[in-house]
Structures are given as structure tokens and as C-alpha cells.
Design a protein around this motif. Structure first.
Motif, mmCIF file in Angstrom:
data_model
loop_
_atom_site.group_PDB
_atom_site.id
_atom_site.type_symbol
_atom_site.label_atom_id
_atom_site.label_comp_id
_atom_site.label_asym_id
_atom_site.label_seq_id
_atom_site.Cartn_x
_atom_site.Cartn_y
_atom_site.Cartn_z
ATOM 1 N N THR A 148 48.477 14.335 39.597
ATOM 2 C CA THR A 148 47.375 14.851 39.178
ATOM 3 C C THR A 148 47.372 16.195 40.193
ATOM 4 O OG1 THR A 148 46.057 12.864 39.328
ATOM 5 C CG2 THR A 148 44.673 14.828 39.629
ATOM 6 N N VAL A 149 47.008 17.211 39.395
ATOM 7 C CA VAL A 149 46.825 18.640 39.852
ATOM 8 C C VAL A 149 45.360 18.709 39.916
ATOM 9 C CG1 VAL A 149 46.921 21.148 39.161
ATOM 10 C CG2 VAL A 149 48.645 19.454 38.678
ATOM 11 N N VAL A 150 44.993 19.159 40.989
ATOM 12 C CA VAL A 150 43.510 19.376 41.319
ATOM 13 C C VAL A 150 42.869 20.671 41.676
ATOM 14 C CG1 VAL A 150 41.638 18.572 43.105
ATOM 15 C CG2 VAL A 150 43.549 17.108 42.696
ATOM 16 N N PHE A 151 41.958 21.235 40.905
ATOM 17 C CA PHE A 151 41.421 22.428 40.974
ATOM 18 C C PHE A 151 40.344 22.381 41.711
ATOM 19 C CE2 PHE A 151 44.037 22.368 37.056
ATOM 20 C CZ PHE A 151 44.361 23.960 36.641
ATOM 21 N N THR A 152 40.148 22.917 42.818
ATOM 22 C CA THR A 152 38.917 22.996 43.717
ATOM 23 C C THR A 152 38.157 24.221 43.726
ATOM 24 O OG1 THR A 152 40.070 21.379 45.471
ATOM 25 C CG2 THR A 152 38.383 22.591 46.264
ATOM 26 N N PHE A 153 36.985 24.008 43.566
ATOM 27 C CA PHE A 153 36.178 25.371 43.322
ATOM 28 C C PHE A 153 34.944 25.396 44.174
ATOM 29 C CE2 PHE A 153 37.765 24.289 38.824
ATOM 30 C CZ PHE A 153 38.237 25.612 38.516
ATOM 31 N N ALA A 154 34.490 26.643 44.374
ATOM 32 C CA ALA A 154 33.311 27.042 45.505
ATOM 33 C C ALA A 154 32.431 26.138 44.954
ATOM 34 C CB ALA A 154 33.309 28.372 45.475
ATOM 35 N N GLY A 155 31.480 25.620 45.733
ATOM 36 C CA GLY A 155 30.137 24.980 45.326
ATOM 37 C C GLY A 155 30.442 23.351 44.959
ATOM 38 N N GLY A 156 31.700 22.802 45.405
ATOM 39 C CA GLY A 156 31.834 21.286 45.431
ATOM 40 C C GLY A 156 32.482 20.884 43.802
ATOM 41 N N GLY A 157 32.585 21.929 43.022
ATOM 42 C CA GLY A 157 33.015 21.169 41.775
ATOM 43 C C GLY A 157 34.649 21.279 41.899
ATOM 44 N N ALA B 1 41.416 26.504 45.435
ATOM 45 C CA ALA B 1 42.771 26.046 45.568
ATOM 46 C C ALA B 1 43.058 25.066 44.694
ATOM 47 C CB ALA B 1 42.989 25.322 47.024
ATOM 48 N N LEU B 2 44.422 25.090 44.349
ATOM 49 C CA LEU B 2 45.080 24.184 43.617
ATOM 50 C C LEU B 2 45.956 23.382 44.491
ATOM 51 C CD1 LEU B 2 46.878 25.977 40.754
ATOM 52 C CD2 LEU B 2 44.751 24.712 40.316
ATOM 53 N N SER B 3 45.904 21.932 44.124
ATOM 54 C CA SER B 3 46.868 20.893 44.926
ATOM 55 C C SER B 3 47.240 19.671 44.205
ATOM 56 C CB SER B 3 45.990 20.210 46.097
ATOM 57 O OG SER B 3 44.741 19.618 45.428
ATOM 58 N N PHE B 4 48.172 19.203 44.709
ATOM 59 C CA PHE B 4 48.932 18.251 43.783
ATOM 60 C C PHE B 4 48.908 16.786 44.635
ATOM 61 C CE2 PHE B 4 52.800 15.667 42.508
ATOM 62 C CZ PHE B 4 52.533 15.243 41.016
ATOM 63 N N GLU B 5 48.248 15.879 44.025
ATOM 64 C CA GLU B 5 48.206 14.296 44.243
ATOM 65 C C GLU B 5 49.126 13.586 43.854
ATOM 66 O OE1 GLU B 5 44.418 13.103 43.857
ATOM 67 O OE2 GLU B 5 43.436 14.418 45.214
ATOM 68 N N SER C 65 45.510 14.793 35.160
ATOM 69 C CA SER C 65 46.664 14.128 35.250
ATOM 70 C C SER C 65 47.967 14.652 34.563
ATOM 71 C CB SER C 65 46.254 12.622 34.643
ATOM 72 O OG SER C 65 45.250 12.124 35.502
ATOM 73 N N VAL C 66 49.060 14.741 34.998
ATOM 74 C CA VAL C 66 50.186 15.318 34.516
ATOM 75 C C VAL C 66 51.459 14.560 34.695
ATOM 76 C CG1 VAL C 66 49.411 17.607 34.907
ATOM 77 C CG2 VAL C 66 50.854 16.434 36.740
ATOM 78 N N GLU C 67 52.383 14.391 33.513
ATOM 79 C CA GLU C 67 53.652 13.596 33.796
ATOM 80 C C GLU C 67 54.594 14.177 35.031
ATOM 81 O OE1 GLU C 67 54.383 12.623 29.065
ATOM 82 O OE2 GLU C 67 54.881 14.574 29.866
ATOM 83 N N CYS C 68 54.349 15.375 35.234
ATOM 84 C CA CYS C 68 55.018 16.040 36.289
ATOM 85 C C CYS C 68 54.256 17.453 36.636
ATOM 86 C CB CYS C 68 56.503 16.244 36.033
ATOM 87 S SG CYS C 68 56.952 17.181 34.414
#
Length: 140
Positions: A101-110, A89-93, A115-118
Motif C-alpha cells: 500500500t502506498v500511503v499519502f499522508t496529508f496535514a490535518g490527519g487525512g 509524506a508518501l510511504s509504502f506498507e 493498494s498496488v501490485e508493486c
């Protein structure tokens, strides 16, 4: 039978990013296909996307984030350039608006945190699709 057109999506807010996330669920890539260009403030990832809109196929696609100020990773070894990782998944904090922050969540816990301006993301299919015998599955 009608074949879906190649995907070309732009995300400018969190809701748009959720759509891109759904298109990239179960995409696979290698560590070497994740590139951060600090001077250009750009993060580019090429992936093999499972085509949920045309089950039984994958396609090579590119995801690019603009306005990236920094990138951090956890449990992803940069030196293991050929290591294959599966994007869940991708998510935005949200941070200081409009950034975050755009977060890339990978299988296996990585994970990978950009960090983005927008929110400024583009997803595009790059090749013709090819058949795959495996449909991604998830434990309940």
C-alpha cells in the motif's frame, strides 16, 4: 545562477518512493486533482510542489501510480473537490511481495491509501516554476 532542471523521477521500490516523498513534502493539491481510473488501474495526482532544490519557488507536477488495485481515503471528502490539502509524506506498507500500500499522508490527519501490485510511480514537473513568498514550515 544555475536553475535546477525539471524533476523526472521513477520509483520502483520503497527507497525510490522515499526520494519522491522528499520532493513532494509540502506540495498542495485539491481533492479534485486526485483521480483514480479503476479500469486503467492508475492513480494520478497533480500538485503544486514546493521546490526544495530552488527555495522560494513552486511548480505544477504530476504523480502517477500504476498497478493500483483499489484506493481508500480517510478524512478527505470527495464531494469537496475544491478543498486544498497539503501532502506531508508518501510511504509504502509492504504486503504480499512485491505488492503493498502506498500511503499519502496529508496535514490535518487525512490520508489516501492505494493498494498496488508493486511500487510503480512516476513524478514529473509539468510547468515552469513560479515564485512563492511562503516557505513551508513545520513545528518541532
Amino acid at each position: 545562477m544555475h536553475k535546477p532542471e525539471p524533476i523526472r523521477l521513477i520509483a520502483l521500490d520503497e527507497d525510490d518512493l522515499k526520494l519522491i516523498s522528499s520532493m513532494l513534502q509540502d506540495a498542495v493539491t485539491t481533492i479534485g486533482d486526485i483521480r483514480f481510473e479503476a479500469a486503467a488501474r492508475r492513480l494520478t495526482v497533480t500538485l503544486n510542489r514546493y521546490r526544495w532544490e530552488a527555495p522560494g519557488e513552486r511548480v505544477r507536477c504530476g504523480l502517477q501510480l500504476g498497478g493500483v488495485m483499489s484506493v481508500q481515503s480517510r478524512r478527505l471528502r470527495r464531494e469537496a473537490r475544491r478543498a486544498v490539502v497539503e501532502l506531508l509524506a508518501l510511504s509504502f506498507e509492504p504486503g504480499e511481495a512485491p505488492g503493498g500500500t502506498v500511503v499519502f499522508t496529508f496535514a490535518g490527519g487525512g490520508d489516501l491509501r492505494a493498494s498496488v501490485e508493486c511500487v510503480d510511480a512516476v513524478l514529473a514537473d509539468l510547468t515552469a516554476p513560479w515564485p512563492t513568498p511562503r516557505t513551508p514550515g513545520h513545528e518541532d
